[in-house]
Design a protein around this motif. Structure first.
Motif, PDB file in Angstrom:
ATOM      1  N   LEU A 420      18.156  66.664  45.449  1.00  0.00           N
ATOM      2  CA  LEU A 420      17.067  66.283  46.031  1.00  0.00           C
ATOM      3  C   LEU A 420      16.928  65.453  47.398  1.00  0.00           C
ATOM      4  CD1 LEU A 420      15.659  64.725  42.646  1.00  0.00           C
ATOM      5  CD2 LEU A 420      15.326  67.204  43.447  1.00  0.00           C
ATOM      6  N   PHE A 421      15.815  65.246  47.933  1.00  0.00           N
ATOM      7  CA  PHE A 421      15.829  64.455  49.240  1.00  0.00           C
ATOM      8  C   PHE A 421      16.183  65.256  50.335  1.00  0.00           C
ATOM      9  CE2 PHE A 421      15.442  61.138  45.905  1.00  0.00           C
ATOM     10  CZ  PHE A 421      14.206  60.436  46.230  1.00  0.00           C
ATOM     11  N   PRO A 422      15.738  66.505  50.485  1.00  0.00           N
ATOM     12  CA  PRO A 422      16.550  67.153  51.843  1.00  0.00           C
ATOM     13  C   PRO A 422      15.750  66.359  52.788  1.00  0.00           C
ATOM     14  CG  PRO A 422      14.438  68.246  51.031  1.00  0.00           C
ATOM     15  CD  PRO A 422      14.925  67.304  49.710  1.00  0.00           C
ATOM     16  N   SER A 423      16.624  66.600  53.949  1.00  0.00           N
ATOM     17  CA  SER A 423      16.521  65.938  55.224  1.00  0.00           C
ATOM     18  C   SER A 423      15.392  67.071  56.112  1.00  0.00           C
ATOM     19  CB  SER A 423      17.549  65.592  56.058  1.00  0.00           C
ATOM     20  OG  SER A 423      18.352  67.094  56.593  1.00  0.00           O
ATOM     21  N   GLN A 424      14.965  68.118  55.839  1.00  0.00           N
ATOM     22  CA  GLN A 424      14.193  68.990  56.750  1.00  0.00           C
ATOM     23  C   GLN A 424      14.095  70.257  55.771  1.00  0.00           C
ATOM     24  OE1 GLN A 424      16.362  70.188  60.145  1.00  0.00           O
ATOM     25  NE2 GLN A 424      17.503  71.742  59.130  1.00  0.00           N
ATOM     26  N   LEU A 425      12.963  70.828  56.080  1.00  0.00           N
ATOM     27  CA  LEU A 425      12.462  72.218  55.326  1.00  0.00           C
ATOM     28  C   LEU A 425      12.913  73.555  56.130  1.00  0.00           C
ATOM     29  CD1 LEU A 425       9.156  71.322  53.759  1.00  0.00           C
ATOM     30  CD2 LEU A 425      11.280  71.009  52.967  1.00  0.00           C
ATOM     31  N   THR A 426      13.133  74.479  55.576  1.00  0.00           N
ATOM     32  CA  THR A 426      13.351  75.996  56.069  1.00  0.00           C
ATOM     33  C   THR A 426      12.189  76.760  55.507  1.00  0.00           C
ATOM     34  OG1 THR A 426      15.919  75.547  56.159  1.00  0.00           O
ATOM     35  CG2 THR A 426      14.947  77.933  56.276  1.00  0.00           C
ATOM     36  N   LEU A 427      11.505  77.424  56.536  1.00  0.00           N
ATOM     37  CA  LEU A 427      10.320  78.174  56.180  1.00  0.00           C
ATOM     38  C   LEU A 427      10.583  79.668  56.165  1.00  0.00           C
ATOM     39  CD1 LEU A 427       7.142  76.457  58.223  1.00  0.00           C
ATOM     40  CD2 LEU A 427       8.187  75.921  55.815  1.00  0.00           C
ATOM     41  N   THR A 428      10.035  80.553  55.265  1.00  0.00           N
ATOM     42  CA  THR A 428      10.093  81.742  55.339  1.00  0.00           C
ATOM     43  C   THR A 428       8.512  82.270  55.022  1.00  0.00           C
ATOM     44  OG1 THR A 428      10.574  81.624  53.136  1.00  0.00           O
ATOM     45  CG2 THR A 428      12.374  81.849  54.408  1.00  0.00           C
ATOM     46  N   ASN A 429       8.302  83.563  55.350  1.00  0.00           N
ATOM     47  CA  ASN A 429       7.074  83.969  55.088  1.00  0.00           C
ATOM     48  C   ASN A 429       7.179  85.006  54.120  1.00  0.00           C
ATOM     49  OD1 ASN A 429       5.606  82.716  57.297  1.00  0.00           O
ATOM     50  ND2 ASN A 429       6.687  84.348  58.898  1.00  0.00           N
ATOM     51  N   ALA A 430       6.127  85.096  53.208  1.00  0.00           N
ATOM     52  CA  ALA A 430       6.126  85.807  52.184  1.00  0.00           C
ATOM     53  C   ALA A 430       5.772  87.245  52.523  1.00  0.00           C
ATOM     54  CB  ALA A 430       5.123  85.337  51.068  1.00  0.00           C
ATOM     55  N   ALA A 431       6.245  88.196  51.635  1.00  0.00           N
ATOM     56  CA  ALA A 431       5.765  89.733  52.107  1.00  0.00           C
ATOM     57  C   ALA A 431       4.793  89.797  51.386  1.00  0.00           C
ATOM     58  CB  ALA A 431       7.029  90.645  51.534  1.00  0.00           C
ATOM     59  N   VAL A 432       3.500  90.054  51.832  1.00  0.00           N
ATOM     60  CA  VAL A 432       2.290  90.538  51.346  1.00  0.00           C
ATOM     61  C   VAL A 432       1.280  91.578  51.967  1.00  0.00           C
ATOM     62  CG1 VAL A 432       1.974  87.922  50.696  1.00  0.00           C
ATOM     63  CG2 VAL A 432       1.219  88.676  52.852  1.00  0.00           C
ATOM     64  N   ALA A 433       0.459  92.199  51.098  1.00  0.00           N
ATOM     65  CA  ALA A 433      -0.264  93.018  51.637  1.00  0.00           C
ATOM     66  C   ALA A 433      -1.308  92.525  52.883  1.00  0.00           C
ATOM     67  CB  ALA A 433      -1.126  93.881  50.547  1.00  0.00           C
ATOM     68  N   LYS A 434      -1.559  93.467  53.596  1.00  0.00           N
ATOM     69  CA  LYS A 434      -2.484  93.122  54.730  1.00  0.00           C
ATOM     70  C   LYS A 434      -3.890  92.877  54.101  1.00  0.00           C
ATOM     71  CE  LYS A 434      -0.433  95.535  58.742  1.00  0.00           C
ATOM     72  NZ  LYS A 434      -0.541  96.172  59.691  1.00  0.00           N
ATOM     73  N   LYS A 435      -4.423  93.312  53.193  1.00  0.00           N
ATOM     74  CA  LYS A 435      -5.552  93.209  52.540  1.00  0.00           C
ATOM     75  C   LYS A 435      -5.610  92.842  51.317  1.00  0.00           C
ATOM     76  CE  LYS A 435      -8.485  95.898  55.809  1.00  0.00           C
ATOM     77  NZ  LYS A 435      -9.712  96.782  55.896  1.00  0.00           N
ATOM     78  N   THR A 436      -6.304  91.740  50.838  1.00  0.00           N
ATOM     79  CA  THR A 436      -6.041  91.313  49.116  1.00  0.00           C
ATOM     80  C   THR A 436      -7.637  91.772  48.886  1.00  0.00           C
ATOM     81  OG1 THR A 436      -4.503  89.758  49.677  1.00  0.00           O
ATOM     82  CG2 THR A 436      -5.744  89.628  47.737  1.00  0.00           C
ATOM     83  N   LYS A 437      -7.606  92.407  47.532  1.00  0.00           N
ATOM     84  CA  LYS A 437      -8.684  92.675  46.895  1.00  0.00           C
ATOM     85  C   LYS A 437      -9.521  91.601  46.539  1.00  0.00           C
ATOM     86  CE  LYS A 437     -10.691  96.099  43.701  1.00  0.00           C
ATOM     87  NZ  LYS A 437     -10.455  97.290  42.659  1.00  0.00           N
TER      88      LYS A 437
END
Length: 466
Positions: A420-437
């Motif tokens: 617990l208590f990380p000093s920083q965060l690492t971001l990733t982008n989710a793989a998602v479709a371009k259009k969501t119905k």
């Protein structure tokens, strides 16, 4: 004589040896008896601890007071709720109105004024006292909790719940009461009016019967049920109340975190919330909702303790432990008409609807620039908020007081403690479709009276119902 003397001396050594052996045997026999006796006592009165007992072992002794029944609590609490146990409806409404007008902040004298950027934690409370107790215990153990304001938003006036909430002494506390509840309107709208149409009556029969809402079934042909519509009304009311109507939050510019009575927090949830807020400013300007919870069954704190994912906000995945600020709230409120008229009794599905069809996509850094959604979430891979409720609006079990899930969560956090208590965060982008119905609503919100009440909550803070 020499032989006799030798014989006498040998007899003395043999006597001492026999004595030593005898004493050793007595000592061993006594030791075995004691072990058997202790085991016997344990088998009779010290059977393996029950779920509740083992759960208490994971809770610091000084916090056991929050887990006690009210009748066992010490006298002299700052609660005055006990005298309101048997109120008439009119008296109940007056007490709720009085409490909402007073806007009392408990413990403010001990912790001072709320900082404008301090986290505000809003907890939607119904009537599940057992779960609420454990949520409070988890909040008490969180680092930095003394900097926050806890706002408990109730749709039931309950003396025992009021007593528990007003016993919280580790930070600032406020209670607000949803004034249009089933409890305060048991036989009239927004409760169940005797002349309302039954849920499953056909529209043609309802028109013949001339029940009140005959012309307004939902998109599946069903009529409203107050126990379901209340949750969406309550959620929208409390958000309007916190951002736009309370004096204590009038100038608040920080994050508002939304919890429910059957949630449980990790001790570093505020630390992580602050990290997420800073990371948004520097690395994800499009992110406008933070989500600290997850419904995944498995997760690794060793591998994911500091990982966060950027993804379009999805109601069924990111509605637990979500936080946003006034800028995001203003965008949501501007879509009030669409939120309030969307035929879905779920507040989170209604937010999904306006995210896809009303709120313009944000500009800025953070990836997912191709996604045309007005709500982009930053989601922790290793959760800091957990769902412990086994019973609720949609789910009923024979034993709704089970603490097995709570114990499991506490053991997970105990094991994860060093991560617990990380000093920083690492971001990733989710793989998602371009259009969501765009989603079709779940119904339950076809009654025009619900639309009007919801919209009036936004436009008229001083709304009064008969």
């Amino acid at each position: 004589m020499r032989v006799s003397g030798v014989a006498v001396m040998g007899g003395g050594r043999n006597g001492r040896g026999t004595l030593v052996r005898t004493l050793a045997l007595v000592f061993l026999a006594t030791l075995l008896w004691l072990q058997f006796h202790v085991a016997s006592l344990t088998s009779r009165s010290g059977s393996p601890p029950s779920g509740n007992e083992s759960l208490l072992m994971l809770v610091p002794q000084e916090l056991h007071r929050f887990l006690k029944d009210r009748r066992n609590s010490t006298a002299g609490s700052n609660s005055t709720a006990g005298i309101f146990g048997n109120l008439t409806i009119s008296e109940l409404r007056r007490q709720i109105e009085k409490a909402n007008l007073e806007q009392r902040v408990f413990n403010e004298e001990a912790f001072g004024p709320l900082a404008s950027d301090a986290p505000v934690i809003v907890i939607q409370v119904h009537a599940r006292l057992t779960y609420l107790r454990h949520l409070i215990v988890s909040l008490a153990q969180a680092k930095g909790i003394e900097q926050t304001l806890l706002i408990f938003s109730h749709d039931v006036w309950d003396p025992d719940i009021n007593f528990l909430v007003q016993s919280v002494d580790f930070c600032r506390v406020m209670q607000i009461f949803y004034p249009y509840s089933i409890q305060t309107h048991p036989h009239t709208f927004p409760g169940e009016d005797p002349n309302d149409c039954p849920r499953n009556i056909k529209r043609e029969s309802a028109l013949v019967k001339k029940c009140i809402n005959a012309e307004h079934p939902d998109l599946y042909g069903h009529y409203r049920e107050a126990k379901f519509t209340q949750t969406k009304h309550h959620w929208w009311w409390k958000a309007n109340r916190v951002f736009d109507q309370l004096t204590v939050t009038k100038n608040h510019v920080g994050m508002v975190l939304f919890l429910e009575e059957d949630h449980y927090v990790a001790e570093d949830f505020l630390h992580v919330l602050r990290l997420m807020e800073r990371t948004c400013k520097h690395s994800c300007e499009r992110c406008n909702i933070l989500s600290l919870g997850t419904y995944l069954k498995t997760y690794s704190y060793y591998a994911d303790n500091k990982k966060a994912e950027v993804t379009p906000w999805i109601s069924s995945k990111h509605n637990m432990g979500m936080a946003f600020n006034r800028i995001t709230w203003n965008k949501l409120r501007d879509c009030a008409s669409k939120f309030c008229s969307y035929d879905d009794y779920n507040w989170d599905w209604s937010l999904q609807h306006i995210a896809q069809g009303c709120i313009p996509p944000s500009q800025g850094s953070g990836g997912l620039s191709h996604i045309q959604s007005g709500l982009i979430a930053m989601v922790m891979k290793a959760p800091r908020i957990f769902h412990i409720g086994e019973c609720g609006v949609h789910h009923k079990k024979n034993n709704c007081e089970s603490t097995s899930v709570i114990e499991k969560v506490q053991n997970v956090l105990k094991t994860a403690k060093k991560h617990l208590f990380p000093s920083q965060l690492t971001l990733t982008n989710a793989a998602v479709a371009k259009k969501t119905k765009l989603r079709k609503g779940n119904g339950g919100w076809g009654d025009i009276r619900d639309h009007q009440l919801c919209l009036n909550i936004t436009l008229n803070p001083e709304l009064r119902l008969p």
